[in-house]
Design a protein around this motif. Structure first.
Motif, mmCIF file in Angstrom:
data_model
loop_
_atom_site.group_PDB
_atom_site.id
_atom_site.type_symbol
_atom_site.label_atom_id
_atom_site.label_comp_id
_atom_site.label_asym_id
_atom_site.label_seq_id
_atom_site.Cartn_x
_atom_site.Cartn_y
_atom_site.Cartn_z
ATOM 1 N N ALA A 179 10.989 -5.841 -11.860
ATOM 2 C CA ALA A 179 10.726 -4.402 -11.941
ATOM 3 C C ALA A 179 9.447 -4.138 -12.733
ATOM 4 O O ALA A 179 8.613 -3.312 -12.329
ATOM 5 C CB ALA A 179 11.913 -3.689 -12.577
ATOM 6 N N ARG A 180 9.262 -4.827 -13.843
ATOM 7 C CA ARG A 180 8.065 -4.644 -14.681
ATOM 8 C C ARG A 180 6.810 -5.138 -13.973
ATOM 9 O O ARG A 180 5.729 -4.554 -14.143
ATOM 10 C CB ARG A 180 8.227 -5.385 -16.019
ATOM 11 N N LEU A 181 6.939 -6.176 -13.190
ATOM 12 C CA LEU A 181 5.799 -6.693 -12.425
ATOM 13 C C LEU A 181 5.336 -5.643 -11.409
ATOM 14 O O LEU A 181 4.135 -5.405 -11.250
ATOM 15 C CB LEU A 181 6.181 -8.001 -11.733
ATOM 16 N N ILE A 182 6.278 -5.000 -10.748
ATOM 17 C CA ILE A 182 5.926 -3.941 -9.792
ATOM 18 C C ILE A 182 5.286 -2.762 -10.523
ATOM 19 O O ILE A 182 4.299 -2.194 -10.053
ATOM 20 C CB ILE A 182 7.161 -3.496 -8.987
ATOM 21 N N LYS A 183 5.828 -2.399 -11.700
ATOM 22 C CA LYS A 183 5.247 -1.303 -12.482
ATOM 23 C C LYS A 183 3.791 -1.626 -12.837
ATOM 24 O O LYS A 183 2.913 -0.768 -12.726
ATOM 25 C CB LYS A 183 6.057 -1.062 -13.753
ATOM 26 N N ALA A 184 3.522 -2.862 -13.235
ATOM 27 C CA ALA A 184 2.158 -3.264 -13.585
ATOM 28 C C ALA A 184 1.244 -3.199 -12.353
ATOM 29 O O ALA A 184 0.096 -2.752 -12.449
ATOM 30 C CB ALA A 184 2.164 -4.671 -14.173
ATOM 31 N N TYR A 185 1.734 -3.630 -11.211
ATOM 32 C CA TYR A 185 0.962 -3.574 -9.967
ATOM 33 C C TYR A 185 0.611 -2.119 -9.642
ATOM 34 O O TYR A 185 -0.522 -1.809 -9.283
ATOM 35 C CB TYR A 185 1.764 -4.202 -8.823
ATOM 36 N N LEU A 186 1.597 -1.221 -9.766
ATOM 37 C CA LEU A 186 1.362 0.192 -9.483
ATOM 38 C C LEU A 186 0.301 0.784 -10.403
ATOM 39 O O LEU A 186 -0.537 1.573 -9.972
ATOM 40 C CB LEU A 186 2.670 0.986 -9.601
ATOM 41 N N THR A 215 0.819 -1.213 0.000
ATOM 42 C CA THR A 215 0.000 0.000 0.000
ATOM 43 C C THR A 215 0.851 1.259 0.000
ATOM 44 O O THR A 215 0.337 2.349 0.232
ATOM 45 C CB THR A 215 -0.932 0.025 1.230
ATOM 46 N N GLN A 216 2.134 1.127 -0.271
ATOM 47 C CA GLN A 216 3.036 2.274 -0.316
ATOM 48 C C GLN A 216 3.669 2.376 -1.706
ATOM 49 O O GLN A 216 4.743 1.833 -1.955
ATOM 50 C CB GLN A 216 4.110 2.140 0.758
ATOM 51 N N PRO A 217 3.011 3.098 -2.614
ATOM 52 C CA PRO A 217 3.519 3.157 -3.989
ATOM 53 C C PRO A 217 4.913 3.763 -4.106
ATOM 54 O O PRO A 217 5.679 3.359 -4.976
ATOM 55 C CB PRO A 217 2.481 4.000 -4.726
ATOM 56 N N ASN A 218 5.270 4.689 -3.227
ATOM 57 C CA ASN A 218 6.604 5.290 -3.316
ATOM 58 C C ASN A 218 7.694 4.262 -3.006
ATOM 59 O O ASN A 218 8.718 4.199 -3.685
ATOM 60 C CB ASN A 218 6.721 6.508 -2.406
ATOM 61 N N ARG A 219 7.468 3.410 -2.010
ATOM 62 C CA ARG A 219 8.457 2.374 -1.670
ATOM 63 C C ARG A 219 8.513 1.290 -2.761
ATOM 64 O O ARG A 219 9.578 0.775 -3.073
ATOM 65 C CB ARG A 219 8.150 1.761 -0.315
ATOM 66 N N LEU A 220 7.359 0.972 -3.335
ATOM 67 C CA LEU A 220 7.341 0.004 -4.436
ATOM 68 C C LEU A 220 8.095 0.539 -5.646
ATOM 69 O O LEU A 220 8.832 -0.195 -6.305
ATOM 70 C CB LEU A 220 5.905 -0.340 -4.817
#
Length: 152
Positions: A25-32, A4-9
């Motif tokens: 990295a791309r998986l996190i970008k997609a989640y965001l 729930t912390q987009p800045n840390r992700l």
């Protein structure tokens, strides 16, 4: 909790990208994007943990962007470079910069642009040129409306 912390992700995704773990990295970008509607690319360069107001809702950042320390991005901010990702054109945001809701900062076609340290950019402002003097900027196009005390 990290999810729930987009800045840390975002910071984590940039670290994974630097380490060559591009799939993570791309998986996190997609989640965001899926949960926060934010386009926060792992290719961006972050000097520190940025503050992303209102859970980073609708923030769009180009991969050729560098952010300094203590940067605050409110919701609906767009940081863009008028060139393809990976080219030499960059948008560099200095330290202690706050960018208001809905502001758009776009570097001219095939050129770099920078925002100096200690700048505040008002809500819904449009910045299309480098800012070299600390202070508060607002409007479309953005102009200096208040100098930072102690700067000449």
């Amino acid at each position: 909790m990290l999810l729930t912390q987009p800045n840390r992700l975002w910071l984590l995704s940039t670290r994974y990208h630097r380490e060559g773990k591009c799939r993570r990295a791309r998986l996190i970008k997609a989640y965001l994007f899926l949960f926060f509607r934010a386009v926060l690319p792992p290719e961006a360069v972050l000097a520190g943990l940025p503050a992303l107001g209102h859970f980073a809702m609708n923030i769009v950042v180009h991969p050729n962007v560098s952010l300094g320390c203590d940067v605050v991005l409110w919701h609906g901010v767009t940081l863009s470079v008028s060139d393809s990702p990976g080219t030499t054109s960059r948008l560099t945001i200095g330290d202690r910069v706050e960018i208001g809701t809905g502001a758009v900062i776009i570097a001219p076609l095939r050129s770099s642009m920078s925002i100096c340290n200690d700048v505040r950019i008002g809500a819904n402002s449009v910045v299309t040129r480098s800012i070299t003097q600390p202070g508060t900027y607002a409007g479309a196009p953005a102009v200096l409306v208040k100098r930072l005390e102690g700067s000449e």
